[in-house]
Motif scaffolding. Structure first.
Motif, mmCIF file in Angstrom:
data_model
loop_
_atom_site.group_PDB
_atom_site.id
_atom_site.type_symbol
_atom_site.label_atom_id
_atom_site.label_comp_id
_atom_site.label_asym_id
_atom_site.label_seq_id
_atom_site.Cartn_x
_atom_site.Cartn_y
_atom_site.Cartn_z
ATOM 1 N N VAL A 239 -3.593 -2.977 -15.041
ATOM 2 C CA VAL A 239 -3.078 -4.078 -14.222
ATOM 3 C C VAL A 239 -1.553 -4.094 -14.195
ATOM 4 O O VAL A 239 -0.942 -4.188 -13.132
ATOM 5 N N PHE B 9 5.123 -6.667 -11.286
ATOM 6 C CA PHE B 9 4.337 -5.785 -10.424
ATOM 7 C C PHE B 9 2.962 -5.597 -11.070
ATOM 8 O O PHE B 9 2.875 -5.198 -12.248
ATOM 9 N N LEU B 10 1.902 -5.831 -10.311
ATOM 10 C CA LEU B 10 0.542 -5.695 -10.811
ATOM 11 C C LEU B 10 -0.244 -4.737 -9.926
ATOM 12 O O LEU B 10 -0.222 -4.853 -8.701
ATOM 13 N N ASN B 11 -0.951 -3.794 -10.558
ATOM 14 C CA ASN B 11 -1.799 -2.876 -9.822
ATOM 15 C C ASN B 11 -3.128 -3.538 -9.465
ATOM 16 O O ASN B 11 -3.686 -4.300 -10.261
ATOM 17 N N VAL B 12 -3.645 -3.229 -8.293
ATOM 18 C CA VAL B 12 -4.942 -3.761 -7.876
ATOM 19 C C VAL B 12 -6.063 -3.033 -8.609
ATOM 20 O O VAL B 12 -7.098 -3.631 -8.949
ATOM 21 N N ARG C 288 3.258 -7.879 -5.943
ATOM 22 C CA ARG C 288 4.535 -8.191 -6.566
ATOM 23 C C ARG C 288 4.855 -9.677 -6.371
ATOM 24 O O ARG C 288 4.666 -10.233 -5.294
ATOM 25 N N ASN D 5 0.867 -1.173 0.000
ATOM 26 C CA ASN D 5 0.000 0.000 0.000
ATOM 27 C C ASN D 5 0.905 1.223 0.000
ATOM 28 O O ASN D 5 1.633 1.459 0.954
ATOM 29 N N ASN E 292 -1.798 3.920 -4.006
ATOM 30 C CA ASN E 292 -1.662 2.846 -4.981
ATOM 31 C C ASN E 292 -1.446 1.529 -4.240
ATOM 32 O O ASN E 292 -0.588 1.432 -3.367
ATOM 33 N N ASN E 293 -2.256 0.529 -4.576
ATOM 34 C CA ASN E 293 -2.098 -0.814 -4.022
ATOM 35 C C ASN E 293 -1.635 -1.739 -5.146
ATOM 36 O O ASN E 293 -2.211 -1.731 -6.242
ATOM 37 N N ARG E 294 -0.604 -2.511 -4.880
ATOM 38 C CA ARG E 294 -0.112 -3.405 -5.914
ATOM 39 C C ARG E 294 0.383 -4.728 -5.329
ATOM 40 O O ARG E 294 0.651 -4.848 -4.130
ATOM 41 N N ASN F 89 2.067 -2.937 -13.926
ATOM 42 C CA ASN F 89 2.782 -1.795 -13.377
ATOM 43 C C ASN F 89 4.206 -1.743 -13.926
ATOM 44 O O ASN F 89 4.614 -0.764 -14.530
#
Length: 237
Positions: free
Chosen positions: A180, A173-176, A151, A135, A147-149, A182
């Motif tokens: 998607v 890395f992927l965004n929530v 990994r 977070n 930003n929440n992601r 990152n």
């Protein structure tokens, strides 16, 4: 026979890594200049199952020049088993964004994270999986964007000769929310176990974003401190 085994494994690792890195390298930035990524990583063991991780990173867009960011992370780790652990903590990041040659924006971020690590060995090779939730939010600003992601990192390590080893990892890395994807990070290099509690890695490091890619030389120094070996309970008085 031993040298043949190491050479065959090393050759396969290098071939795989070169094939994987090549498409990333062709999408390099317009400047086509290597940056630098300096990392100091450490673990301080406080108890049989508890330890404190510490990570410091300095990133430059050019080799040791044009400051990118400074990153610091710490927390607490609990060893679930010999092969797995859970870590939670926080991180701070200070970064520069270069919109124009003379237009620099400096921002600060505060992170909260939790991660699970699983390690395994086969023959002399080791594989490590790391799954992390982050977070991240801007601080000291009127618009504290969040930003929440997620990994995931897969790391491979193989001894080459004596204290020298080959190391490679890939981390996605992927965004929530929102887009998607990152970024993706890949490292290919070598390292040496300098002492039982100190080792160093150096190699090629790439960060690939949706519309750009960064090539760097990554140098990492890792240490381990075990406070459980010091018997502080004994007192000659």
């Amino acid at each position: 026979m031993g040298y043949a085994k190491y050479f065959t494994g090393l050759l396969c690792s290098i071939v795989f890594s070169v094939l994987f890195v090549q498409p990333l390298h062709t999408q390099n930035s317009d400047e086509n200049e290597y940056g630098s990524w300096l990392a100091l990583c450490g673990t301080t063991k406080l108890h049989e199952d508890w330890s404190i991780p510490t990570v410091g990173i300095i990133r430059h867009h050019h080799m040791l020049d044009r400051y990118g960011f400074f990153f610091f992370r710490t927390g607490a780790s609990y060893r679930i088993s010999k092969a797995s652990s859970f870590t939670g903590g926080f991180a701070l990041l200070n970064s520069n964004s270069y919109l124009e040659p003379n237009d620099v924006i400096n921002t600060n971020q505060f992170w909260i994270y939790g991660e699970y690590t699983l390690k395994s060995k086969f023959n002399d090779n080791s594989i490590a999986h790391r799954l992390r939730l982050e977070n991240r939010r801007l601080i000291n600003t009127e618009d504290p964007k969040v930003n929440n992601r997620i990994r995931y990192r897969l790391q491979f390590k193989r001894p080459i000769y004596k204290d020298v080893y080959f190391k490679a990892f890939d981390e996605v890395f992927l965004n929530v929310e929102g887009n998607v994807f990152n970024q993706n990070r890949i490292f290919v290099g070598v390292g040496r176990q300098i002492t039982p509690s100190l080792k160093a890695d150096i190699g090629y490091f790439n960060r690939k974003f949706r519309n750009s890619s960064e090539d760097m030389i990554r140098l990492s120094l890792s240490f381990n401190i075990d406070l459980t070996k010091n018997d502080l309970a004994q007192n000659s008085d």
